[in-house]
Write a protein that holds these residues in place. Structure first.
Motif, PDB file in Angstrom:
ATOM      1  N   GLY A  66       0.743  -1.278   0.106  1.00  7.13           N
ATOM      2  CA  GLY A  66       0.247  -0.127  -0.024  1.00  7.13           C
ATOM      3  C   GLY A  66       0.848   1.265  -0.057  1.00  7.13           C
ATOM      4  N   ALA A  67       0.353   2.383  -0.022  1.00  2.67           N
ATOM      5  CA  ALA A  67       0.866   3.840  -0.370  1.00  2.67           C
ATOM      6  C   ALA A  67       0.678   4.547   0.808  1.00  2.67           C
ATOM      7  N   ILE A  68       1.745   5.139   1.287  1.00  3.50           N
ATOM      8  CA  ILE A  68       1.757   5.871   2.614  1.00  3.50           C
ATOM      9  C   ILE A  68       1.866   7.588   2.108  1.00  3.50           C
ATOM     10  N   LEU A  69       0.713   8.235   2.489  1.00  8.97           N
ATOM     11  CA  LEU A  69       0.827   9.474   2.284  1.00  8.97           C
ATOM     12  C   LEU A  69       1.029  10.548   3.319  1.00  8.97           C
TER      13      LEU A  69
ATOM     14  N   PRO B 211      -4.834   4.830  -0.015  1.00  7.13           N
ATOM     15  CA  PRO B 211      -3.652   4.838   0.776  1.00  7.13           C
ATOM     16  C   PRO B 211      -3.655   3.766   1.800  1.00  7.13           C
ATOM     17  N   LYS B 212      -2.643   3.049   2.388  1.00 10.86           N
ATOM     18  CA  LYS B 212      -2.613   2.144   3.518  1.00 10.86           C
ATOM     19  C   LYS B 212      -2.699   3.057   4.631  1.00 10.86           C
ATOM     20  N   LEU B 213      -1.954   4.216   4.720  1.00 10.99           N
ATOM     21  CA  LEU B 213      -1.556   5.007   5.858  1.00 10.99           C
ATOM     22  C   LEU B 213      -1.329   6.381   5.429  1.00 10.99           C
ATOM     23  N   ILE B 214      -2.053   7.444   6.160  1.00  8.62           N
ATOM     24  CA  ILE B 214      -1.660   8.907   5.886  1.00  8.62           C
ATOM     25  C   ILE B 214      -1.567   9.573   7.202  1.00  8.62           C
ATOM     26  N   LEU B 215      -0.312   9.944   7.143  1.00  6.66           N
ATOM     27  CA  LEU B 215       0.387  10.851   8.069  1.00  6.66           C
ATOM     28  C   LEU B 215      -0.006  12.287   7.863  1.00  6.66           C
ATOM     29  N   CYS B 216      -0.737  12.791   9.183  1.00  3.93           N
ATOM     30  CA  CYS B 216      -1.050  14.284   8.936  1.00  3.93           C
ATOM     31  C   CYS B 216      -0.195  14.863   9.906  1.00  3.93           C
ATOM     32  N   LEU B 217       0.661  15.720   9.674  1.00  5.05           N
ATOM     33  CA  LEU B 217       1.788  16.326  10.296  1.00  5.05           C
ATOM     34  C   LEU B 217       1.350  17.743  10.923  1.00  5.05           C
TER      35      LEU B 217
ATOM     36  N   ASP C 234      -9.810  -0.077   6.710  1.00  2.00           N
ATOM     37  CA  ASP C 234      -8.439  -0.632   6.870  1.00  2.00           C
ATOM     38  C   ASP C 234      -7.276   0.490   6.887  1.00  2.00           C
ATOM     39  N   THR C 235      -7.698   1.832   6.474  1.00  2.00           N
ATOM     40  CA  THR C 235      -6.847   2.809   6.687  1.00  2.00           C
ATOM     41  C   THR C 235      -6.433   3.267   7.981  1.00  2.00           C
ATOM     42  N   ILE C 236      -5.052   3.624   7.904  1.00  2.00           N
ATOM     43  CA  ILE C 236      -4.358   3.899   9.212  1.00  2.00           C
ATOM     44  C   ILE C 236      -4.148   5.410   9.091  1.00  2.00           C
TER      45      ILE C 236
ATOM     46  N   GLY D 253      -8.522  13.840  13.565  1.00  2.00           N
ATOM     47  CA  GLY D 253      -8.282  12.407  14.101  1.00  2.00           C
ATOM     48  C   GLY D 253      -9.326  11.764  14.921  1.00  2.00           C
ATOM     49  N   GLN D 254      -9.914  12.567  15.881  1.00  2.00           N
ATOM     50  CA  GLN D 254     -10.785  12.342  16.756  1.00  2.00           C
ATOM     51  C   GLN D 254     -12.132  11.935  16.097  1.00  2.00           C
ATOM     52  N   GLN D 255     -12.428  12.623  15.060  1.00  2.00           N
ATOM     53  CA  GLN D 255     -13.549  12.549  14.152  1.00  2.00           C
ATOM     54  C   GLN D 255     -13.919  11.566  13.400  1.00  2.00           C
ATOM     55  N   LEU D 256     -12.773  10.893  13.428  1.00  2.00           N
ATOM     56  CA  LEU D 256     -12.539   9.500  12.188  1.00  2.00           C
ATOM     57  C   LEU D 256     -13.027   8.329  12.909  1.00  2.00           C
ATOM     58  N   THR D 257     -14.418   7.852  12.895  1.00  2.00           N
ATOM     59  CA  THR D 257     -14.869   6.780  13.448  1.00  2.00           C
ATOM     60  C   THR D 257     -14.505   5.366  12.832  1.00  2.00           C
ATOM     61  N   GLN D 258     -14.463   5.423  11.616  1.00  2.00           N
ATOM     62  CA  GLN D 258     -14.052   4.279  10.646  1.00  2.00           C
ATOM     63  C   GLN D 258     -12.889   3.736  10.584  1.00  2.00           C
ATOM     64  N   GLN D 259     -11.901   4.801  10.736  1.00  2.00           N
ATOM     65  CA  GLN D 259     -10.481   4.510  10.168  1.00  2.00           C
ATOM     66  C   GLN D 259      -9.775   4.246  11.687  1.00  2.00           C
ATOM     67  N   ARG D 260      -8.631   3.515  11.540  1.00  2.00           N
ATOM     68  CA  ARG D 260      -7.915   3.507  12.785  1.00  2.00           C
ATOM     69  C   ARG D 260      -6.856   4.598  12.995  1.00  2.00           C
ATOM     70  N   VAL D 261      -6.706   5.148  13.881  1.00  2.00           N
ATOM     71  CA  VAL D 261      -6.080   6.269  14.421  1.00  2.00           C
ATOM     72  C   VAL D 261      -5.110   6.278  15.282  1.00  2.00           C
TER      73      VAL D 261
END
Length: 446
Positions: A61-64, A139-145, A175-177, A191-199
């Motif tokens: 998977g892709a990592i953004l 993406p597999k993972l999204i990193l929000c800096l 499945d998105t992280i 991040g707190q508002q994302l109820t379906q994704q793993r955070v």
């Protein structure tokens, strides 16, 4: 993550990649640049689904990686961690972070027919286009800096961007992280508002590094839930710190890693954030802590990001300074040193942002009040010189300002005034950084 591609798509993809690779060869052979954008632009016209077809071939998977500051450093560190673990990684290492640049980076790792054989693709993404590329990339993972004011003439305010991010990310697979900065209220709330994704969250827990006061260049000190002013226990930089809202109960999420137990890459507190971001992402991808810790001490700076060079026997450190928050942090690095010569280079080209009024939100007073020599250059040298002069409450103090429009001469002047036992700090905007490196190393990056 990798899927089979239909025959017609495979043929169009092969044609698009073949043409793009031909363009890349010509551009690089003629030394016209790194060919980090043009091949993607051309290939996209042949196959509009290019980004999707390439992304779905990435095995794991892709990592953004998105945010105002730290994308390049964080993505490079994460790449080194994954490669140390034994994974094959595609990466837009040139920093071309718009759609054409993402496609070009992926095509660089394919064969002539467009087959991509990598485990991960690390793609640093411009914050304004992140919502557009989520659907084709999945993406597999999204990193929000982080989100700071940066090029308001192009992007607008941070709350507008964060709402677009949250709305787009919420549509992705469970499945998105998502790895989010707990110390940035806007990102933390997203991040707190994302109820379906793993955070998972990252952040600092080191009160000894709190600033004495909230700096002038601050963006999000109001509660993203109710709009009331946040109560800060302390701030590390800009609006990032430990906070809570006494009105609605919103508060900072707990980071996955204890920051005080981890070393950091390079200089500056902002690089501690970059370190923790990459380490948390790697951990979420299943990399063991030992591998992560072994990678950090051996990390080398990306060009212009705390990069250190030796020129004519003298040490030079380049600290990219492209917006108020980033520049305040590089000024902190300079003022915490004993070095007294600094070169500031301000450009106003498209990649920098054509509105340079942001320099009036920078705490240049701290740089001026310590004294020493400040050399100024760039397209808007006199704007920066004026900002520095207004930062001087006592014209009689030991502070010397030199304005030199010619960049090469400005660098020579700054080097001449730097003692052999000190380091010359250069604080350039993005295009200015490329110009500085071309002068110092004799070659272009892009």
């Amino acid at each position: 993550m990798a899927n089979k591609i239909q025959l017609i798509d495979r043929l169009k993809l092969g044609l698009a990649v073949s043409v793009a690779k031909g363009v890349t060869f010509m551009v690089r052979s003629l030394r016209l640049g790194a060919a980090s954008v043009l091949p993607g632009s051309i290939a996209r016209r042949i196959e509009p689904k290019l980004l999707q077809l390439l992304s779905q071939q990435v095995k794991k998977g892709a990592i953004l990686i998105a945010g105002t500051n730290g994308k390049t450093t964080t993505s490079l560190l994460l790449r080194e961690i994954l490669e140390r673990q034994g994974y094959r990684v595609a990466h837009n290492s040139t920093g071309a972070n718009l759609e054409n640049g993402l496609m070009t980076a992926l095509m660089d790792n394919t064969n002539i027919l467009g087959s991509l054989d990598v485990d991960y693709a690390i793609l640093e993404v411009d914050e304004n286009i992140l919502p557009r590329v989520l659907a084709p990339i999945q993406p597999k993972l999204i990193l929000c800096l982080n989100l700071f004011r940066d090029q308001l003439d192009r992007y607008g305010e941070v709350d507008t961007i964060s709402k677009r991010w949250g709305k787009a990310i919420a549509t992705l697979s469970p499945d998105t992280i998502v790895v989010a900065n707990a110390d940035d209220p806007t990102i933390c709330y997203l991040g707190q508002q994302l109820t379906q994704q793993r955070v998972a969250f990252f952040g600092l827990s080191e009160p000894e590094h709190y600033l004495e006061a909230i700096p002038h260049a601050v963006d999000s000190i109001y509660c993203p839930r109710c709009g009331k002013a946040l109560d800060y226990k302390g701030v590390y930089l800009s609006h990032m710190g430990e906070y809570s809202c006494s009105n609605c109960g919103f508060s900072r999420s707990q980071p996955s890693l204890n920051s005080s137990e981890w070393p950091q890459i390079l200089v500056g507190l902002y690089n501690k954030y970059n370190t923790l971001a990459a380490a948390t992402a790697a951990q979420e991808l299943g990399v063991d802590a030992a591998t992560i810790r072994e990678t950090i001490p051996n990390f080398q700076a990306a060009f212009g990001r705390a990069e250190e060079l030796e020129i004519n026997g003298k040490k030079v450190r380049i600290l990219l300074s492209k917006n108020p928050v980033g520049t305040n942090e590089t000024i902190r690095v300079v003022t915490e040193s004993t070095d007294k010569t600094t070169l500031l280079v301000l450009n106003d080209r498209v990649q920098d942002g054509e509105d340079v009024s942001w320099i009036w939100d920078v705490d240049t007073e701290k740089l001026v009040q310590r004294g020493g020599t400040l050399v100024v250059s760039g397209d808007r040298a006199y704007d920066m010189a004026l900002r520095l002069r207004y930062s001087d409450p006592n014209p009689a103090q030991n502070f010397k300002l030199i304005v030199e429009e010619d960049l090469r001469q400005a660098i020579n002047t700054a080097l001449e005034r730097t003692p052999n036992n000190e380091t010359l700090h250069i604080l350039p905007t993005y295009t200015a950084m490329l110009n500085v490196r071309e002068v110092l190393t004799g070659r272009k990056i892009l």
